[in-house]
Each structure stands twice: as structure tokens, then as C-alpha cells.
Design a protein around this motif. Structure first.
Motif, PDB file in Angstrom:
ATOM      1  N   ASP A 156       0.722  -1.186   0.037  1.00 31.57           N
ATOM      2  CA  ASP A 156      -0.081  -0.072   0.006  1.00 31.57           C
ATOM      3  C   ASP A 156       0.826   1.234   0.212  1.00 31.57           C
ATOM      4  O   ASP A 156       0.652   2.213  -0.540  1.00 31.57           O
ATOM      5  N   SER A 157       1.822   1.188   0.489  1.00 31.64           N
ATOM      6  CA  SER A 157       2.899   2.409   0.804  1.00 31.64           C
ATOM      7  C   SER A 157       3.469   2.756  -0.669  1.00 31.64           C
ATOM      8  O   SER A 157       3.531   4.015  -0.846  1.00 31.64           O
ATOM      9  N   LYS A 158       3.275   1.871  -1.708  1.00 30.76           N
ATOM     10  CA  LYS A 158       3.653   2.337  -2.983  1.00 30.76           C
ATOM     11  C   LYS A 158       2.895   3.050  -3.699  1.00 30.76           C
ATOM     12  O   LYS A 158       3.375   4.089  -4.736  1.00 30.76           O
ATOM     13  N   VAL A 159       1.810   3.424  -3.205  1.00 30.65           N
ATOM     14  CA  VAL A 159       0.532   4.123  -4.140  1.00 30.65           C
ATOM     15  C   VAL A 159       0.375   5.479  -3.199  1.00 30.65           C
ATOM     16  O   VAL A 159      -0.457   6.237  -3.492  1.00 30.65           O
ATOM     17  N   CYS A 160       1.132   5.722  -2.033  1.00 29.56           N
ATOM     18  CA  CYS A 160       0.835   6.783  -1.249  1.00 29.56           C
ATOM     19  C   CYS A 160       1.667   7.869  -1.656  1.00 29.56           C
ATOM     20  O   CYS A 160       2.986   7.691  -1.892  1.00 29.56           O
TER      21      CYS A 160
END
Length: 242
Positions: free
Chosen positions: A1-5
Motif C-alpha cells: 500500500d505504501s507504493k501508492v501513497c
């Protein structure tokens, strides 16, 4: 999820370090506070929250309010949450200096519909706050927080109110820790007898000293009650429509 933040929001230097360490994120972090905590810095909002809470549960406005808000266990058991309120309630009245004390029990949302928690609120003056729509309102309206491993302890501390940890399964807790419980400024009880002893011996001056020391040396708080405003500014500055 951190990749799309594109941005993560932090309320403290400690929180920022945790984001980088535990959430696999190396992007921008805005240290402006957490919007949900803005409420704690506005007296009028706190008064409104307390009024809504007392009206919702039919609690007297003269009552002191204790929020008991433990987090969940992977096992789904409710045994660690049990408190004999007939033993503990008299100690709460003594500690809070009031003959009238109400307790709101707030179970973690992960337990909703999975376990029967009715036995945990089967005592006069104890209310089930699990389905109440806003945890921050419950926190702001309360005079004392009892939790175990929940980060709500840090949110609550922004108001300087007393918080205690009740963790009968501290040695077996199955979701891991970010912090050593014994290094936190909150009194830790690992049994009901210890909780009663903690309430009897609670020293507010010493508690406040430890709280100030911990937040000053370890937390590096960025909470000033203006997080929503700062995030709105960031969004405007980075808007594709500007």
C-alpha cells in the motif's frame, strides 16, 4: 500500500520514524499532527463532545467518565478484557474524587459481530461504547483512559489526562509491540489486584512529570490543533487543478 501513497501524515518525530521503519515507506511525510486530534486542542469542541456523550448514554453531566478501550487479540478471546467493576468502581470514585463515575467500554471494531461482549458491560454504570461513531469524541469526553496496547494512549495524552494500562496478557500478547510497555509513562497493571493498587496509589503530580519527560525526550510531538488546516494547504499546493 505504501507504493501508492504520495504523502503520509505524522503527529510526531516518533511517528515519522515508525512510518519509515514499519510501513515500507520512503516518500514525503508531513509532520503537522493528525486531523482527528485537532479536537483535543479546542475547549468548545471538547465540551460539545462531552455533552453529546452524556446525552447519548443518559449519563449525568456531573459524572466522571472512564473510558476502557482495549485493542483486539488475533485469537479473538475476550478473557483479557474482563474487569470486576464491583471491585474497581469504588477505587475509581476515590481516585477521581467523585461519588459518581460512569464507565464506557469500547471494544475494538475488529470484534464487532465476532464475539459476544455483553458480559463485559453487565454492571450498573457501565455502558457499551463499541458502536459509538467517533472514538476521538469518547476520548475527549473522558476523564480517565484505561487501555492496554492501543495507540489511543498517545492521543489521550495530548490533553494531559491520566491514562493507565491494564494488560493481563502482556507476556502472551499475540500482535507484537512497537514499544516496551514498562518504558512508557503510564502505570502498568497485569492483574486486577494490581489495577486496584494502581488506582489507590495514583500520584497525579508524578504522572504528569513522567508524561512531560517521556513526550519531551521520546515523542517530539507536532500536535498543535491545526493538522486539518495544514493538510488542506498541502492538498491545494499539490492539486493538479491549480
Amino acid at each position: 500500500d505504501s507504493k501508492v501513497c504520495d504523502l503520509m501524515i505524522s503527529g510526531s518525530a516518533m511517528h515519522t520514524n515508525l512510518i519509515h521503519r514499519a510501513f515500507w515507506y520512503d516518500g514525503e511525510v508531513l509532520e503537522c499532527g493528525i486531523p482527528r486530534n485537532d479536537l483535543f486542542f479546542h475547549a468548545e469542541g471538547i465540551e460539545q463532545s462531552r455533552r453529546r456523550i452524556t446525552q447519548h448514554y443518559g449519563i449525568s453531566e456531573q459524572d466522571k467518565i472512564v473510558l476502557y478501550a482495549p485493542t483486539f487479540r488475533n485469537s479473538g478471546t475476550i478473557e483479557p478484557y474482563r474487569i470486576d467493576w464491583s471491585r474497581v468502581m469504588p477505587k475509581l470514585t476515590e481516585m477521581l474524587g467523585s461519588e459518581r463515575v460512569s464507565v464506557i467500554v469500547r471494544m475494538h471494531p475488529n470484534l464487532i459481530g465476532k464475539v459476544d461482549t455483553s458480559s463485559l458491560v453487565a454492571y450498573d454504570g457501565v455502558y457499551d461504547g463499541t458502536m459509538y461513531h467517533d472514538m476521538q469524541e469518547l476520548l475527549s469526553a473522558s476523564d480517565l483512559l484505561i487501555t492496554d496496547y492501543s495507540s489511543s494512549m498517545f492521543d489521550f495524552s495530548l490533553m494531559g489526562k491520566p491514562c493507565m494500562l491494564y494488560a493481563v496478557d502482556a507476556m502472551q500478547y499475540d500482535r507484537g509491540y512497537y514499544f516496551n510497555l514498562r518504558e512508557l509513562p503510564y502505570p502498568l497493571s497485569e492483574s486486577e489486584d494490581e489495577l486496584i493498587d494502581t488506582l489507590e496509589k495514583f500520584d497525579r503530580v508524578e504522572y504528569e512529570r513522567r508524561l512531560i519527560e517521556f513526550f519531551g525526550n521520546n515523542v517530539g510531538s507536532k500536535e498543535y490543533g491545526h493538522a486539518s488546516e495544514e493538510i488542506a494547504k498541502w492538498m491545494k499546493q499539490h492539486s493538479i487543478n491549480k
